[in-house]
Design a protein around this motif. Structure first.
Motif, PDB file in Angstrom:
ATOM      1  N   PRO A   1       0.833  -1.206   0.000  1.00 52.95           N
ATOM      2  CA  PRO A   1       0.000   0.000   0.000  1.00 52.95           C
ATOM      3  C   PRO A   1       0.866   1.254   0.000  1.00 52.95           C
ATOM      4  N   ARG A   2       0.379   2.287  -0.646  1.00 55.28           N
ATOM      5  CA  ARG A   2       1.124   3.537  -0.736  1.00 55.28           C
ATOM      6  C   ARG A   2       1.243   4.165   0.647  1.00 55.28           C
ATOM      7  N   ARG A   3       2.440   4.547   1.006  1.00 57.50           N
ATOM      8  CA  ARG A   3       2.674   5.120   2.326  1.00 57.50           C
ATOM      9  C   ARG A   3       2.234   6.577   2.353  1.00 57.50           C
ATOM     10  N   ARG A   4       1.677   6.989   3.474  1.00 59.71           N
ATOM     11  CA  ARG A   4       1.245   8.375   3.644  1.00 59.71           C
ATOM     12  C   ARG A   4       2.446   9.295   3.747  1.00 59.71           C
ATOM     13  N   ASP A   5       2.313  10.499   3.178  1.00 58.17           N
ATOM     14  CA  ASP A   5       3.401  11.471   3.249  1.00 58.17           C
ATOM     15  C   ASP A   5       3.724  11.826   4.697  1.00 58.17           C
ATOM     16  N   ALA A   6       2.711  11.849   5.552  1.00 57.80           N
ATOM     17  CA  ALA A   6       2.943  12.173   6.961  1.00 57.80           C
ATOM     18  C   ALA A   6       3.812  11.115   7.630  1.00 57.80           C
ATOM     19  N   ASP A   7       3.631   9.844   7.254  1.00 63.92           N
ATOM     20  CA  ASP A   7       4.452   8.774   7.818  1.00 63.92           C
ATOM     21  C   ASP A   7       5.892   8.875   7.327  1.00 63.92           C
ATOM     22  N   ILE A   8       6.041   9.205   6.038  1.00 66.77           N
ATOM     23  CA  ILE A   8       7.385   9.377   5.474  1.00 66.77           C
ATOM     24  C   ILE A   8       8.081  10.551   6.157  1.00 66.77           C
ATOM     25  N   ALA A   9       7.345  11.644   6.354  1.00 64.67           N
ATOM     26  CA  ALA A   9       7.914  12.822   7.021  1.00 64.67           C
ATOM     27  C   ALA A   9       8.315  12.487   8.451  1.00 64.67           C
ATOM     28  N   TYR A  10       7.465  11.739   9.137  1.00 63.51           N
ATOM     29  CA  TYR A  10       7.750  11.358  10.527  1.00 63.51           C
ATOM     30  C   TYR A  10       9.060  10.574  10.609  1.00 63.51           C
ATOM     31  N   GLU A  11       9.212   9.574   9.745  1.00 61.03           N
ATOM     32  CA  GLU A  11      10.420   8.753   9.782  1.00 61.03           C
ATOM     33  C   GLU A  11      11.660   9.574   9.445  1.00 61.03           C
ATOM     34  N   ALA A  12      11.536  10.493   8.492  1.00 62.56           N
ATOM     35  CA  ALA A  12      12.680  11.314   8.088  1.00 62.56           C
ATOM     36  C   ALA A  12      13.106  12.255   9.212  1.00 62.56           C
ATOM     37  N   ILE A  13      12.139  12.907   9.838  1.00 65.69           N
ATOM     38  CA  ILE A  13      12.469  13.850  10.921  1.00 65.69           C
ATOM     39  C   ILE A  13      12.973  13.107  12.144  1.00 65.69           C
ATOM     40  N   GLU A  14      12.326  11.975  12.445  1.00 67.59           N
ATOM     41  CA  GLU A  14      12.773  11.161  13.579  1.00 67.59           C
ATOM     42  C   GLU A  14      14.213  10.720  13.398  1.00 67.59           C
ATOM     43  N   ALA A  15      14.579  10.355  12.165  1.00 66.10           N
ATOM     44  CA  ALA A  15      15.955   9.941  11.900  1.00 66.10           C
ATOM     45  C   ALA A  15      16.921  11.101  12.097  1.00 66.10           C
ATOM     46  N   LEU A  16      16.543  12.301  11.681  1.00 65.21           N
ATOM     47  CA  LEU A  16      17.398  13.479  11.873  1.00 65.21           C
ATOM     48  C   LEU A  16      17.640  13.740  13.357  1.00 65.21           C
ATOM     49  N   ILE A  17      16.605  13.508  14.173  1.00 64.20           N
ATOM     50  CA  ILE A  17      16.725  13.748  15.613  1.00 64.20           C
ATOM     51  C   ILE A  17      17.483  12.621  16.299  1.00 64.20           C
ATOM     52  N   SER A  18      17.128  11.376  15.988  1.00 60.82           N
ATOM     53  CA  SER A  18      17.734  10.244  16.696  1.00 60.82           C
ATOM     54  C   SER A  18      19.204  10.071  16.349  1.00 60.82           C
ATOM     55  N   THR A  19      19.634  10.500  15.168  1.00 61.00           N
ATOM     56  CA  THR A  19      21.044  10.388  14.784  1.00 61.00           C
ATOM     57  C   THR A  19      21.832  11.654  15.088  1.00 61.00           C
ATOM     58  N   MET A  20      21.186  12.600  15.786  1.00 60.86           N
ATOM     59  CA  MET A  20      21.839  13.822  16.253  1.00 60.86           C
ATOM     60  C   MET A  20      22.198  14.787  15.132  1.00 60.86           C
TER      61      MET A  20
ATOM     62  N   GLU B   1      11.586  25.088   7.149  1.00 53.94           N
ATOM     63  CA  GLU B   1      12.935  24.563   6.902  1.00 53.94           C
ATOM     64  C   GLU B   1      12.920  23.033   6.884  1.00 53.94           C
ATOM     65  N   VAL B   2      12.186  22.445   7.804  1.00 54.77           N
ATOM     66  CA  VAL B   2      12.095  20.984   7.844  1.00 54.77           C
ATOM     67  C   VAL B   2      11.412  20.458   6.582  1.00 54.77           C
ATOM     68  N   SER B   3      10.363  21.140   6.154  1.00 54.74           N
ATOM     69  CA  SER B   3       9.646  20.749   4.949  1.00 54.74           C
ATOM     70  C   SER B   3      10.576  20.725   3.742  1.00 54.74           C
ATOM     71  N   GLU B   4      11.397  21.758   3.625  1.00 54.07           N
ATOM     72  CA  GLU B   4      12.354  21.807   2.512  1.00 54.07           C
ATOM     73  C   GLU B   4      13.406  20.714   2.645  1.00 54.07           C
ATOM     74  N   ARG B   5      13.825  20.449   3.858  1.00 53.66           N
ATOM     75  CA  ARG B   5      14.882  19.469   4.093  1.00 53.66           C
ATOM     76  C   ARG B   5      14.440  18.050   3.747  1.00 53.66           C
ATOM     77  N   VAL B   6      13.211  17.712   4.085  1.00 54.67           N
ATOM     78  CA  VAL B   6      12.736  16.345   3.834  1.00 54.67           C
ATOM     79  C   VAL B   6      12.024  16.222   2.493  1.00 54.67           C
ATOM     80  N   GLY B   7      11.814  17.353   1.811  1.00 47.19           N
ATOM     81  CA  GLY B   7      11.219  17.318   0.486  1.00 47.19           C
ATOM     82  C   GLY B   7       9.747  16.983   0.461  1.00 47.19           C
ATOM     83  N   LEU B   8       9.032  17.409   1.510  1.00 46.58           N
ATOM     84  CA  LEU B   8       7.598  17.140   1.587  1.00 46.58           C
ATOM     85  C   LEU B   8       6.859  18.418   1.970  1.00 46.58           C
ATOM     86  N   GLY B   9       5.547  18.437   1.693  1.00 38.27           N
ATOM     87  CA  GLY B   9       4.744  19.617   1.976  1.00 38.27           C
ATOM     88  C   GLY B   9       4.607  19.900   3.458  1.00 38.27           C
ATOM     89  N   ARG B  10       4.147  21.105   3.758  1.00 43.26           N
ATOM     90  CA  ARG B  10       4.075  21.524   5.149  1.00 43.26           C
ATOM     91  C   ARG B  10       2.965  20.821   5.918  1.00 43.26           C
TER      92      ARG B  10
END
Length: 232
Positions: free
Chosen positions: A22-41, A53-62
């Motif tokens: 099933p197609r993944r939701r953009d919100a789930d993709i954004a969550y994983e991307a931001i979580e990775a930025l935080i958890s890896t310091m 800034e986060v939206s531009e960094r992860v390449g997803l809408g606001r």
């Protein structure tokens, strides 16, 4: 048999017809991307979190990014402060021992369920992930080690078929991963790989007792690591 003693399973299971994921939701993709930025310091504690800034960094809408940030606030990785806006939450050293104490209970449940419920393909996948961790640790490849660690978590969580336990443990796993990245100088990845291999070995053998012992060994490792950080 691999050096770590993890049993390899012959691929005798019937391979089902492939079904499109099933197609993944953009919100789930954004969550994983931001979580990775935080958890890896990449975004360290105290860093400002600006939606645009986060939206531009992860390449997803606001809109999906906003939803992801709300979820990260709900698990305590992002905090909101008056006049300062959103910030990456600080790491609470003393509270981290409670994180591990709580995670220990959940990891025991998940390990037991995986040992009992995993199918042959899942047991093999879990064993393979642990072998990758052992190999990465032997060559001091931190990036490969953490990738295999993440993959092992995903495989274990899928195999346990206990959604409530997984939902509860995932935020704690993220906090532990961030803590480890922040203080990795006090860690020993070969010992971490050994503990993960014990857990994987128990699941691969279908032994609930061995799987739980492996989960306990892993939590013992993380607790000892945390206490070294606190004492220093």
């Amino acid at each position: 048999m691999p050096r770590s003693g993890i049993r390899s399973f012959p691929r005798t299971d019937v391979i089902p017809k492939k079904v499109a994921a099933p197609r993944r939701r953009d919100a789930d993709i954004a969550y994983e991307a931001i979580e990775a930025l935080i958890s890896t310091m990449v975004l360290p504690p105290g860093s400002p979190v600006v939606e645009a800034e986060v939206s531009e960094r992860v390449g997803l809408g606001r809109t999906p990014v906003r939803e992801a940030l709300m979820r990260l606030m709900s698990i305590g990785l992002i905090v909101q402060q008056p006049r300062r806006g959103l910030l990456v939450a600080p790491i609470d050293l003393a509270n981290h021992l409670d994180v591990i104490l709580t995670r220990r209970v959940l990891e025991r449940v998940i390990a037991s369920c995986s040992a009992r419920r995993a199918n042959a393909a899942e047991r093999q996948q879990i064993a393979d992930c642990a072998e990758r961790m052992v190999a990465a640790a032997a060559r001091d490849d931190l990036k490969a080690y953490m990738r295999a660690d993440h993959d092992l978590d995903v495989a274990n969580h899928a195999a346990c078929r206990n959604a409530s336990a997984v939902t509860a443990v995932v935020p704690l796993v993220t906090q532990c991963r961030r803590f480890w990245y922040a203080y990795q100088h006090a860690g020993e990845i070969r010992e971490g790989a050994r503990c993960h291999a014990l857990l994987a070995h128990g699941i691969a053998r279908g032994s609930e007792a061995e799987a739980v012992q492996g989960a306990d060994a892993l939590m013992d490792y993380l607790e000892a690591f945390t206490r070294r950080v606190i004492d220093n």
